[in-house]
Design a protein around this motif. Structure first.
Motif, mmCIF file in Angstrom:
data_model
loop_
_atom_site.group_PDB
_atom_site.id
_atom_site.type_symbol
_atom_site.label_atom_id
_atom_site.label_comp_id
_atom_site.label_asym_id
_atom_site.label_seq_id
_atom_site.Cartn_x
_atom_site.Cartn_y
_atom_site.Cartn_z
ATOM 1 N N ALA A 3 0.821 -1.211 0.000
ATOM 2 C CA ALA A 3 0.000 0.000 0.000
ATOM 3 C C ALA A 3 0.855 1.261 0.000
ATOM 4 O O ALA A 3 0.368 2.343 -0.333
ATOM 5 C CB ALA A 3 -0.923 -0.005 1.217
ATOM 6 N N ASP A 4 2.106 1.160 0.383
ATOM 7 C CA ASP A 4 3.003 2.302 0.416
ATOM 8 C C ASP A 4 3.458 2.620 -1.004
ATOM 9 O O ASP A 4 4.171 1.828 -1.619
ATOM 10 C CB ASP A 4 4.221 1.974 1.288
ATOM 11 C CG ASP A 4 5.157 3.169 1.483
ATOM 12 O OD1 ASP A 4 5.084 4.135 0.683
ATOM 13 O OD2 ASP A 4 5.969 3.128 2.426
ATOM 14 N N PRO A 5 3.066 3.766 -1.579
ATOM 15 C CA PRO A 5 3.397 4.045 -2.986
ATOM 16 C C PRO A 5 4.892 4.175 -3.239
ATOM 17 O O PRO A 5 5.340 4.024 -4.371
ATOM 18 C CB PRO A 5 2.668 5.359 -3.276
ATOM 19 C CG PRO A 5 2.525 6.015 -1.936
ATOM 20 C CD PRO A 5 2.317 4.878 -0.971
ATOM 21 N N ARG A 6 5.670 4.444 -2.202
ATOM 22 C CA ARG A 6 7.122 4.533 -2.385
ATOM 23 C C ARG A 6 7.735 3.184 -2.719
ATOM 24 O O ARG A 6 8.794 3.116 -3.351
ATOM 25 C CB ARG A 6 7.776 5.098 -1.123
ATOM 26 C CG ARG A 6 7.337 6.506 -0.763
ATOM 27 C CD ARG A 6 7.833 6.886 0.616
ATOM 28 N NE ARG A 6 7.278 5.991 1.643
ATOM 29 C CZ ARG A 6 7.633 6.017 2.929
ATOM 30 N NH1 ARG A 6 8.536 6.905 3.342
ATOM 31 N NH2 ARG A 6 7.077 5.172 3.788
ATOM 32 N N ASN A 7 7.051 2.122 -2.312
ATOM 33 C CA ASN A 7 7.592 0.774 -2.490
ATOM 34 C C ASN A 7 6.683 -0.130 -3.304
ATOM 35 O O ASN A 7 6.822 -1.353 -3.268
ATOM 36 C CB ASN A 7 7.855 0.136 -1.116
ATOM 37 C CG ASN A 7 8.841 0.942 -0.286
ATOM 38 O OD1 ASN A 7 9.914 1.289 -0.777
ATOM 39 N ND2 ASN A 7 8.467 1.266 0.944
ATOM 40 N N ALA A 8 5.748 0.459 -4.053
ATOM 41 C CA ALA A 8 4.809 -0.337 -4.840
ATOM 42 C C ALA A 8 5.447 -0.902 -6.102
ATOM 43 O O ALA A 8 4.853 -1.739 -6.783
ATOM 44 C CB ALA A 8 3.587 0.497 -5.201
ATOM 45 N N GLY A 9 6.638 -0.466 -6.450
ATOM 46 C CA GLY A 9 7.399 -0.991 -7.579
ATOM 47 C C GLY A 9 8.871 -0.955 -7.221
ATOM 48 O O GLY A 9 9.274 -0.354 -6.215
ATOM 49 N N ALA A 10 9.670 -1.615 -8.049
ATOM 50 C CA ALA A 10 11.105 -1.663 -7.794
ATOM 51 C C ALA A 10 11.690 -0.257 -7.710
ATOM 52 O O ALA A 10 11.307 0.632 -8.468
ATOM 53 C CB ALA A 10 11.804 -2.452 -8.896
ATOM 54 N N ARG A 11 12.635 -0.063 -6.803
ATOM 55 C CA ARG A 11 13.263 1.237 -6.605
ATOM 56 C C ARG A 11 14.685 1.224 -7.165
ATOM 57 O O ARG A 11 15.336 0.186 -7.220
ATOM 58 C CB ARG A 11 13.316 1.584 -5.113
ATOM 59 C CG ARG A 11 11.944 1.790 -4.479
ATOM 60 C CD ARG A 11 12.074 2.192 -3.024
ATOM 61 N NE ARG A 11 12.782 3.459 -2.857
ATOM 62 C CZ ARG A 11 12.203 4.652 -2.921
ATOM 63 N NH1 ARG A 11 10.904 4.753 -3.152
ATOM 64 N NH2 ARG A 11 12.923 5.758 -2.757
ATOM 65 N N PRO A 12 15.193 2.386 -7.573
ATOM 66 C CA PRO A 12 16.572 2.454 -8.016
ATOM 67 C C PRO A 12 17.523 2.201 -6.821
ATOM 68 O O PRO A 12 17.114 2.384 -5.671
ATOM 69 C CB PRO A 12 16.701 3.882 -8.552
ATOM 70 C CG PRO A 12 15.609 4.648 -7.907
ATOM 71 C CD PRO A 12 14.499 3.660 -7.648
ATOM 72 N N PRO A 13 18.738 1.750 -7.160
ATOM 73 C CA PRO A 13 19.328 1.672 -8.500
ATOM 74 C C PRO A 13 18.865 0.436 -9.260
ATOM 75 O O PRO A 13 18.685 -0.632 -8.681
ATOM 76 C CB PRO A 13 20.833 1.602 -8.218
ATOM 77 C CG PRO A 13 20.915 0.954 -6.866
ATOM 78 C CD PRO A 13 19.723 1.445 -6.099
ATOM 79 N N TYR A 14 18.652 0.612 -10.570
ATOM 80 C CA TYR A 14 18.337 -0.474 -11.478
ATOM 81 C C TYR A 14 19.622 -0.859 -12.227
ATOM 82 O O TYR A 14 20.537 -0.053 -12.340
ATOM 83 C CB TYR A 14 17.269 -0.044 -12.486
ATOM 84 C CG TYR A 14 16.046 0.586 -11.863
ATOM 85 C CD1 TYR A 14 15.137 -0.181 -11.147
ATOM 86 C CD2 TYR A 14 15.794 1.952 -11.995
ATOM 87 C CE1 TYR A 14 14.008 0.398 -10.567
ATOM 88 C CE2 TYR A 14 14.673 2.543 -11.422
ATOM 89 C CZ TYR A 14 13.787 1.763 -10.704
ATOM 90 O OH TYR A 14 12.681 2.336 -10.126
#
Length: 292
Positions: A3-14
């Motif tokens: 539910a936390d939008p900061r962690n709803a997808g992979a975060r950098p670094p990619y």
């Protein structure tokens, strides 16, 4: 999905060193983009409708195709022949949802091909209720001299001219309640100095959307656009340097690139009755980057 939008997808670094030649494939990206394959749950919002999605093989187009199928729509997707493997994977997800999928390879820079896309969709799926103009070409520059006439014309042909040709062909088949949804970009307003031509086309799309919405409202056809921010799609490893790819989206308030699955709900809203009073709108999905 958290539910936390900061962690709803992979975060950098990619992983930065994963450049691809055009047109790019989702299957070669690390991490692979999330198109909603395991997360999107339909509610029957598009039951019995027919959609044509350009650039439907991967990225935002695939996410929209999956969502539309799970909402009850039959889906035709347009893509380049070199993207066949991605297109077949998208078709598999459409069919898994119990809907019909039509694969339409070819180059939308050709006006005749644009008209053929509409004709084949109508012939094979029995009509056309939703047109999603999503396919895009992007060129980058470090100076004014970097973009040649071929790049300039080609980018406008894909991003703007094709959109016009497709709308022109589609509208005669559309009934009241139909929807056209165009993909613009935050670049329509931000216009990064390294994306002169791409930003110009996206600004044109935003303006074209408003004009079309006014033109077609008397026919009961709604026209809107979605403005993505930095999204983890195959266009990124085509145009970004390793350093740029590694930090994609880090500058947004949410601190990461968006995933294609996070765009799909906006396209569903604009195509469905839930968006019945929305026309001429630009819907930003930018990770918090303002579009003034």
């Amino acid at each position: 999905m958290t539910a936390d939008p900061r962690n709803a997808g992979a975060r950098p670094p990619y992983p930065g060193h994963q450049q691809q030649p055009r047109p790019g494939l989702s299957s070669k990206m690390t991490p692979e983009p999330d198109h909603g394959e395991t997360s999107y749950v339909g509610k029957g919002l598009l039951t019995g409708r027919v959609a044509l999605i350009t650039g439907g093989d991967s990225g935002i187009g695939r996410a929209v195709a999956i969502a539309y199928a799970r909402e009850g729509a039959d889906v035709a997707i347009s893509y380049l022949a070199d993207e066949q493997s991605d297109a077949e994977e998208t078709a598999g997800w459409i069919r898994e949802a119990g809907r019909r999928a039509v694969l339409l390879p070819g180059d939308i820079r050709d006006a005749d091909h644009c008209r053929a896309l509409v004709d084949r969709t109508v012939a094979e799926l029995g009509g056309l209720d939703i047109l999603v103009n999503n396919a895009a070409a992007q060129v980058v520059n470090t100076s004014l001299d970097d973009v040649n006439a071929h790049d300039l014309e080609g980018t406008f042909r894909v991003n703007v001219f094709a959109m016009y040709h497709l709308c022109q062909a589609a509208v005669p088949h559309m009934r009241p309640g139909a929807a056209i949804i165009n993909t613009t970009s935050e670049q329509a307003k931000i216009a990064d100095k390294t994306m002169l031509i791409y930003a110009a086309t996206k600004g044109a799309i935003a303006s074209l959307t408003i004009g079309l919405s006014n033109l077609l409202a008397p026919q009961g056809i709604r026209v809107n656009c979605v403005a993505p921010g930095p999204i983890w799609t195959p266009i990124q490893p085509i145009v970004k340097s390793p350093d740029e790819l590694e930090t994609l989206g880090a500058q947004t308030p949410l601190g990461r690139a968006g995933q294609p699955a996070e765009l799909a709900p906006a396209y569903v809203l604009l195509a469905s009755r839930e968006g019945s009073y929305m026309s001429g709108a630009l819907v930003p999905v930018t990770g918090g980057v303002p579009m003034l």
